[in-house]
Design a protein around this motif. Structure first.
Motif, PDB file in Angstrom:
ATOM      1  N   UNK A  31      34.114  33.946  38.534  1.00  0.00           N
ATOM      2  CA  UNK A  31      32.970  34.617  39.189  1.00  0.00           C
ATOM      3  C   UNK A  31      33.194  34.748  40.687  1.00  0.00           C
ATOM      4  N   UNK A  32      33.831  33.743  41.264  1.00  0.00           N
ATOM      5  CA  UNK A  32      34.094  33.780  42.704  1.00  0.00           C
ATOM      6  C   UNK A  32      34.902  35.022  43.073  1.00  0.00           C
ATOM      7  N   UNK A  33      36.003  35.266  42.373  1.00  0.00           N
ATOM      8  CA  UNK A  33      36.842  36.423  42.731  1.00  0.00           C
ATOM      9  C   UNK A  33      36.271  37.724  42.161  1.00  0.00           C
ATOM     10  N   UNK A  54      33.282  38.611  42.235  1.00  0.00           N
ATOM     11  CA  UNK A  54      32.324  39.134  43.224  1.00  0.00           C
ATOM     12  C   UNK A  54      33.037  40.041  44.219  1.00  0.00           C
ATOM     13  N   UNK A  55      34.219  39.624  44.672  1.00  0.00           N
ATOM     14  CA  UNK A  55      34.989  40.474  45.588  1.00  0.00           C
ATOM     15  C   UNK A  55      35.472  41.734  44.866  1.00  0.00           C
ATOM     16  N   UNK A  56      35.988  41.568  43.653  1.00  0.00           N
ATOM     17  CA  UNK A  56      36.480  42.723  42.894  1.00  0.00           C
ATOM     18  C   UNK A  56      35.373  43.752  42.687  1.00  0.00           C
ATOM     19  N   UNK A  57      34.187  43.289  42.310  1.00  0.00           N
ATOM     20  CA  UNK A  57      33.075  44.208  42.067  1.00  0.00           C
ATOM     21  C   UNK A  57      32.660  44.916  43.348  1.00  0.00           C
ATOM     22  N   UNK A  58      32.611  44.186  44.453  1.00  0.00           N
ATOM     23  CA  UNK A  58      32.211  44.783  45.732  1.00  0.00           C
ATOM     24  C   UNK A  58      33.222  45.813  46.211  1.00  0.00           C
ATOM     25  N   UNK A  59      34.470  45.687  45.763  1.00  0.00           N
ATOM     26  CA  UNK A  59      35.536  46.590  46.202  1.00  0.00           C
ATOM     27  C   UNK A  59      36.013  47.534  45.107  1.00  0.00           C
ATOM     28  N   UNK A  60      35.226  47.608  44.003  1.00  0.00           N
ATOM     29  CA  UNK A  60      35.521  48.533  42.910  1.00  0.00           C
ATOM     30  C   UNK A  60      36.957  48.379  42.391  1.00  0.00           C
ATOM     31  N   UNK A  96      42.131  25.575  39.318  1.00  0.00           N
ATOM     32  CA  UNK A  96      42.802  26.488  40.248  1.00  0.00           C
ATOM     33  C   UNK A  96      42.939  27.866  39.618  1.00  0.00           C
ATOM     34  N   UNK A  97      43.015  28.874  40.478  1.00  0.00           N
ATOM     35  CA  UNK A  97      43.246  30.252  40.041  1.00  0.00           C
ATOM     36  C   UNK A  97      44.246  30.896  40.988  1.00  0.00           C
ATOM     37  N   UNK A 115      49.647  36.662  47.502  1.00  0.00           N
ATOM     38  CA  UNK A 115      48.492  36.684  46.616  1.00  0.00           C
ATOM     39  C   UNK A 115      47.355  35.866  47.173  1.00  0.00           C
ATOM     40  N   UNK A 116      46.532  35.365  46.261  1.00  0.00           N
ATOM     41  CA  UNK A 116      45.342  34.591  46.600  1.00  0.00           C
ATOM     42  C   UNK A 116      45.296  33.389  45.667  1.00  0.00           C
ATOM     43  N   UNK A 117      45.189  32.211  46.236  1.00  0.00           N
ATOM     44  CA  UNK A 117      45.139  30.987  45.438  1.00  0.00           C
ATOM     45  C   UNK A 117      43.847  30.261  45.786  1.00  0.00           C
ATOM     46  N   UNK A 118      43.042  30.000  44.768  1.00  0.00           N
ATOM     47  CA  UNK A 118      41.752  29.337  44.952  1.00  0.00           C
ATOM     48  C   UNK A 118      41.713  28.054  44.137  1.00  0.00           C
ATOM     49  N   UNK A 119      40.875  27.131  44.574  1.00  0.00           N
ATOM     50  CA  UNK A 119      40.676  25.915  43.820  1.00  0.00           C
ATOM     51  C   UNK A 119      39.282  25.374  44.052  1.00  0.00           C
TER      52      UNK A 119
END
Length: 196
Positions: free
Chosen positions: A141-143, A145-151, A70-71, A59-63
């Motif tokens: 919002x950070x993730x 942005x990626x989701x929106x750009x990749x539909x 964290x997400x 997965x993807x882990x952000x902080x």
């Protein structure tokens, strides 16, 4: 508020699990999962460490830069990721006498999980004394942005009305809740990518 967001690595696994446990200990559902208040946070951290460790691989882990928020995201696209290795044994070791409650929750999550391609927000957690300062929104919002750009749509299970409302403000729509045995609800929530 602007927060610096970083992708986290395996060396942060225990810290991320502890951050989630610290933020989730006050939730009503965790009182059902682990009735003993003295053991609740450590049991939760043990369970979350299994899942965060799995997210580091699949997965993807952000902080935030200071790790106060964290997400944890799991892409669910095409073939599903394998389950965490030795999950049943690790869950029993972490959760002890309450293992059956965690297994029940896993079954509820699986029964309500959508099958369409999406990214699943498994956890969004902010240190209790930093909540309400926009850190959770910054991580979303950070993730997004990626989701929106990749539909790509997103899915999550909100565990209380406050988090449900936060997610609704960020484009998620709640579906009919499902409940653990004591009646505590989870709201499945779905977000279509912007522009769809």
């Amino acid at each position: 508020m602007s927060a610096s967001i970083e992708r986290l690595g395996p060396e942060d696994t225990a810290l991320v699990a502890g951050r989630i446990a610290g933020a989730f200990t006050a939730l009503k559902v965790t009182r059902w999962l682990v009735p003993d208040a003295n053991k609740r946070e450590s049991v939760l951290a043990g369970d979350f460490e299994i899942l965060v460790d799995h997210a580091m691989r699949h997965g993807l882990v952000y902080g935030t830069a200071d790790r106060s928020a964290v997400a944890v995201w799991f892409p669910s696209v095409g073939e599903p990721a394998p389950p965490p290795p030795d999950y049943d044994a690790r869950l029993a070791a972490a959760c002890g006498e309450w293992t059956d409650r965690f297994q029940h929750l896993d079954e509820l999550f699986a029964a309500n999980h959508p099958h369409d391609d999406h990214h699943h927000l498994a956890f969004l957690a902010v240190e209790p004394d930093r909540q309400g300062h926009g850190l959770g929104t910054a991580l979303l919002k950070h993730h997004h942005a990626w989701l929106d750009a990749n539909d790509m749509p997103a899915y999550l299970e909100a565990s209380d009305p406050r988090s449900r409302d936060l997610y609704a403000r960020n484009g998620y729509r709640a579906r009919e809740p499902f409940r653990v045995p004591d009646g505590t609800p989870f709201w499945p929530m779905w977000r279509e990518p912007a522009g769809r």
